[in-house]
Design a protein around this motif. Structure first.
Motif, PDB file in Angstrom:
ATOM      1  N   LEU A  10      19.168  18.502   8.547  1.00 37.24           N
ATOM      2  CA  LEU A  10      19.712  17.711   7.228  1.00 37.24           C
ATOM      3  C   LEU A  10      20.129  17.012   6.911  1.00 37.24           C
ATOM      4  O   LEU A  10      19.721  15.780   7.281  1.00 37.24           O
ATOM      5  N   PRO A  11      20.169  16.779   5.515  1.00 29.16           N
ATOM      6  CA  PRO A  11      20.052  15.712   4.722  1.00 29.16           C
ATOM      7  C   PRO A  11      21.725  14.903   5.293  1.00 29.16           C
ATOM      8  O   PRO A  11      22.052  15.484   5.823  1.00 29.16           O
ATOM      9  N   ALA A  12      21.622  13.447   5.092  1.00 26.27           N
ATOM     10  CA  ALA A  12      22.369  12.199   5.755  1.00 26.27           C
ATOM     11  C   ALA A  12      23.295  12.706   5.137  1.00 26.27           C
ATOM     12  O   ALA A  12      24.582  12.729   5.879  1.00 26.27           O
ATOM     13  N   ASP A  13      23.686  13.307   3.872  1.00 28.21           N
ATOM     14  CA  ASP A  13      24.694  13.238   3.749  1.00 28.21           C
ATOM     15  C   ASP A  13      25.854  14.601   3.759  1.00 28.21           C
ATOM     16  O   ASP A  13      26.739  15.333   2.168  1.00 28.21           O
ATOM     17  N   TYR A  14      24.670  15.361   4.265  1.00 31.77           N
ATOM     18  CA  TYR A  14      25.146  17.303   4.537  1.00 31.77           C
ATOM     19  C   TYR A  14      26.401  17.322   5.098  1.00 31.77           C
ATOM     20  O   TYR A  14      26.691  17.008   6.672  1.00 31.77           O
ATOM     21  N   ASP A  15      27.000  18.256   4.451  1.00 35.54           N
ATOM     22  CA  ASP A  15      28.627  18.811   5.362  1.00 35.54           C
ATOM     23  C   ASP A  15      28.096  19.395   6.088  1.00 35.54           C
ATOM     24  O   ASP A  15      27.917  20.541   6.319  1.00 35.54           O
ATOM     25  N   MET A  16      28.445  18.698   7.879  1.00 34.44           N
ATOM     26  CA  MET A  16      28.277  19.969   8.491  1.00 34.44           C
ATOM     27  C   MET A  16      29.213  20.832   8.815  1.00 34.44           C
ATOM     28  O   MET A  16      29.125  21.912   9.681  1.00 34.44           O
ATOM     29  N   GLN A  17      30.128  20.225   8.225  1.00 31.06           N
ATOM     30  CA  GLN A  17      31.744  21.804   8.376  1.00 31.06           C
ATOM     31  C   GLN A  17      30.958  23.035   7.213  1.00 31.06           C
ATOM     32  O   GLN A  17      31.049  24.254   8.459  1.00 31.06           O
ATOM     33  N   SER A  51      23.205  10.285  17.882  1.00 33.45           N
ATOM     34  CA  SER A  51      22.549  11.139  17.379  1.00 33.45           C
ATOM     35  C   SER A  51      21.813  10.821  15.450  1.00 33.45           C
ATOM     36  O   SER A  51      22.968   9.983  14.521  1.00 33.45           O
ATOM     37  N   PRO A  52      21.042  10.537  15.258  1.00 32.98           N
ATOM     38  CA  PRO A  52      19.586   9.802  13.875  1.00 32.98           C
ATOM     39  C   PRO A  52      19.890  10.487  12.988  1.00 32.98           C
ATOM     40  O   PRO A  52      19.312  10.389  12.040  1.00 32.98           O
ATOM     41  N   VAL A  53      20.472  12.162  13.137  1.00 36.04           N
ATOM     42  CA  VAL A  53      19.728  13.129  12.347  1.00 36.04           C
ATOM     43  C   VAL A  53      21.209  13.717  12.047  1.00 36.04           C
ATOM     44  O   VAL A  53      21.908  14.598  13.253  1.00 36.04           O
ATOM     45  N   ASN A  54      21.116  14.833  11.347  1.00 34.74           N
ATOM     46  CA  ASN A  54      21.820  15.953  10.284  1.00 34.74           C
ATOM     47  C   ASN A  54      21.558  16.985  11.341  1.00 34.74           C
ATOM     48  O   ASN A  54      20.196  16.859  10.675  1.00 34.74           O
ATOM     49  N   GLN A  55      21.672  17.400  12.266  1.00 29.87           N
ATOM     50  CA  GLN A  55      21.278  19.270  12.997  1.00 29.87           C
ATOM     51  C   GLN A  55      21.143  19.868  13.062  1.00 29.87           C
ATOM     52  O   GLN A  55      22.441  20.465  13.585  1.00 29.87           O
ATOM     53  N   TYR A  56      20.622  21.374  12.854  1.00 28.34           N
ATOM     54  CA  TYR A  56      21.195  22.747  13.454  1.00 28.34           C
ATOM     55  C   TYR A  56      19.864  23.241  14.065  1.00 28.34           C
ATOM     56  O   TYR A  56      18.823  23.378  13.354  1.00 28.34           O
ATOM     57  N   ALA A  57      20.122  23.767  15.059  1.00 24.83           N
ATOM     58  CA  ALA A  57      19.317  24.008  16.126  1.00 24.83           C
ATOM     59  C   ALA A  57      19.193  24.721  17.394  1.00 24.83           C
ATOM     60  O   ALA A  57      20.113  24.690  18.031  1.00 24.83           O
ATOM     61  N   PRO A  58      19.399  25.862  16.536  1.00 26.57           N
ATOM     62  CA  PRO A  58      20.041  27.073  17.740  1.00 26.57           C
ATOM     63  C   PRO A  58      18.602  27.969  18.744  1.00 26.57           C
ATOM     64  O   PRO A  58      17.478  27.689  18.466  1.00 26.57           O
ATOM     65  N   PHE A  59      19.185  28.063  20.086  1.00 22.83           N
ATOM     66  CA  PHE A  59      18.105  27.894  21.158  1.00 22.83           C
ATOM     67  C   PHE A  59      18.313  29.134  21.513  1.00 22.83           C
ATOM     68  O   PHE A  59      19.461  29.539  21.857  1.00 22.83           O
ATOM     69  N   GLU A 173      16.661  12.978  25.870  1.00 21.12           N
ATOM     70  CA  GLU A 173      17.201  14.082  25.791  1.00 21.12           C
ATOM     71  C   GLU A 173      18.036  13.666  24.416  1.00 21.12           C
ATOM     72  O   GLU A 173      18.521  12.743  24.521  1.00 21.12           O
ATOM     73  N   GLU A 174      17.706  14.767  23.567  1.00 15.49           N
ATOM     74  CA  GLU A 174      18.116  15.002  22.603  1.00 15.49           C
ATOM     75  C   GLU A 174      19.822  15.989  23.165  1.00 15.49           C
ATOM     76  O   GLU A 174      19.553  16.856  23.748  1.00 15.49           O
ATOM     77  N   ARG A 175      21.097  15.425  22.419  1.00 17.33           N
ATOM     78  CA  ARG A 175      21.988  15.867  23.087  1.00 17.33           C
ATOM     79  C   ARG A 175      22.870  16.666  21.884  1.00 17.33           C
ATOM     80  O   ARG A 175      22.902  16.224  20.751  1.00 17.33           O
ATOM     81  N   TYR A 176      22.710  17.774  22.155  1.00 18.43           N
ATOM     82  CA  TYR A 176      24.201  19.009  21.563  1.00 18.43           C
ATOM     83  C   TYR A 176      25.559  19.485  21.656  1.00 18.43           C
ATOM     84  O   TYR A 176      26.206  19.350  22.459  1.00 18.43           O
ATOM     85  N   GLU A 177      26.004  19.417  20.152  1.00 24.66           N
ATOM     86  CA  GLU A 177      27.944  20.062  20.461  1.00 24.66           C
ATOM     87  C   GLU A 177      27.044  22.128  20.392  1.00 24.66           C
ATOM     88  O   GLU A 177      26.869  22.005  19.481  1.00 24.66           O
ATOM     89  N   VAL A 178      27.324  22.940  21.132  1.00 25.15           N
ATOM     90  CA  VAL A 178      27.589  24.190  21.170  1.00 25.15           C
ATOM     91  C   VAL A 178      28.416  24.581  20.154  1.00 25.15           C
ATOM     92  O   VAL A 178      29.581  24.204  20.829  1.00 25.15           O
ATOM     93  N   LEU A 179      28.846  24.819  19.283  1.00 27.87           N
ATOM     94  CA  LEU A 179      29.165  26.290  18.424  1.00 27.87           C
ATOM     95  C   LEU A 179      29.577  27.176  18.458  1.00 27.87           C
ATOM     96  O   LEU A 179      30.351  27.498  18.577  1.00 27.87           O
ATOM     97  N   HIS A 180      28.878  28.226  19.097  1.00 26.09           N
ATOM     98  CA  HIS A 180      29.029  29.164  19.731  1.00 26.09           C
ATOM     99  C   HIS A 180      27.916  29.154  21.204  1.00 26.09           C
ATOM    100  O   HIS A 180      26.869  29.201  20.559  1.00 26.09           O
TER     101      HIS A 180
END
Length: 195
Positions: A10-17, A51-59, A173-180
């Motif tokens: 997502l864009p660098a200024d994207y509101d991740m909320q 993190s160098p980016v804003n990203q949504y990444a379901p696994f 390694e890429e590190r992520y927050e788990v939202l759910h």
């Protein structure tokens, strides 16, 4: 076991909320999805945990190919495509799965690390070494679960981990927050080597 991941940068200024609200409103919709082992709703924010980016990444870890196909060709994925465009969906065959000491807790973070199988290297030897590493990972404190996967088209191993607290820092390694975590068939994912 089949695995699937799409990473929407997502864009660098994207509101991740916006992503947090999306998952809070819709994450439960896959809590009983047939054929799904688990879906980790992952997010990373630019500047957080390196993190160098804003990203949504379901696994996803799937117990059945039918479940995976039902999702990809069904209304949930169509909605995502309508909101973000059609992402590249990476997918892998499962090689191994382990549960950690924190398996009964809700994971808060995830790690994703790819490892190429070098040209000329015996793939069976590379897989065997990686499975030994997976067994070692199982004993690490705070581990929820870990999967070892392979993409034989690109000859790439993928290490995926979920952690009770912050994911340990690993090189590359890429590190992520788990939202759910949707986990309708998590207990059905066979542990150990997958053949």
């Amino acid at each position: 076991m089949h695995a699937m991941n799409y990473r929407i940068t997502l864009p660098a200024d994207y509101d991740m909320q916006t992503i947090r609200h999306r998952v809070a409103a819709k994450g439960h919709l896959l809590d009983d999805f047939p054929g799904l082992g688990q879906k980790a709703y992952l997010m990373r924010e630019k500047g957080v945990d390196g993190s160098p980016v804003n990203q949504y990444a379901p696994f996803y870890l799937w117990n059945t190919a039918e479940g995976m196909n039902s999702f990809l060709w069904g209304p949930g994925f169509r909605t995502l495509v309508g909101d973000f465009g059609r992402p590249v969906v990476e997918h892998w065959t499962g090689l191994g799965f382990v549960r950690g000491a924190a398996f009964s807790t809700a994971p808060r973070s995830a790690g994703r690390r790819s490892q190429p199988v070098a040209p000329g290297e015996d793939p069976a030897a590379a897989v065997s070494r990686a499975l030994d590493g997976l067994a070692e990972t199982a004993s690490r404190p705070g581990l929820h679960c870990a999967a070892l996967l392979i993409d034989p088209r690109h000859w790439e191993l993928l290490h995926f981990t979920l952690w009770q607290d912050a994911a340990p820092e690993e090189p590359g390694e890429e590190r992520y927050e788990v939202l759910h975590l949707s986990k309708p068939g998590l207990d059905d994912i066979r542990t150990g080597r997958q053949w």
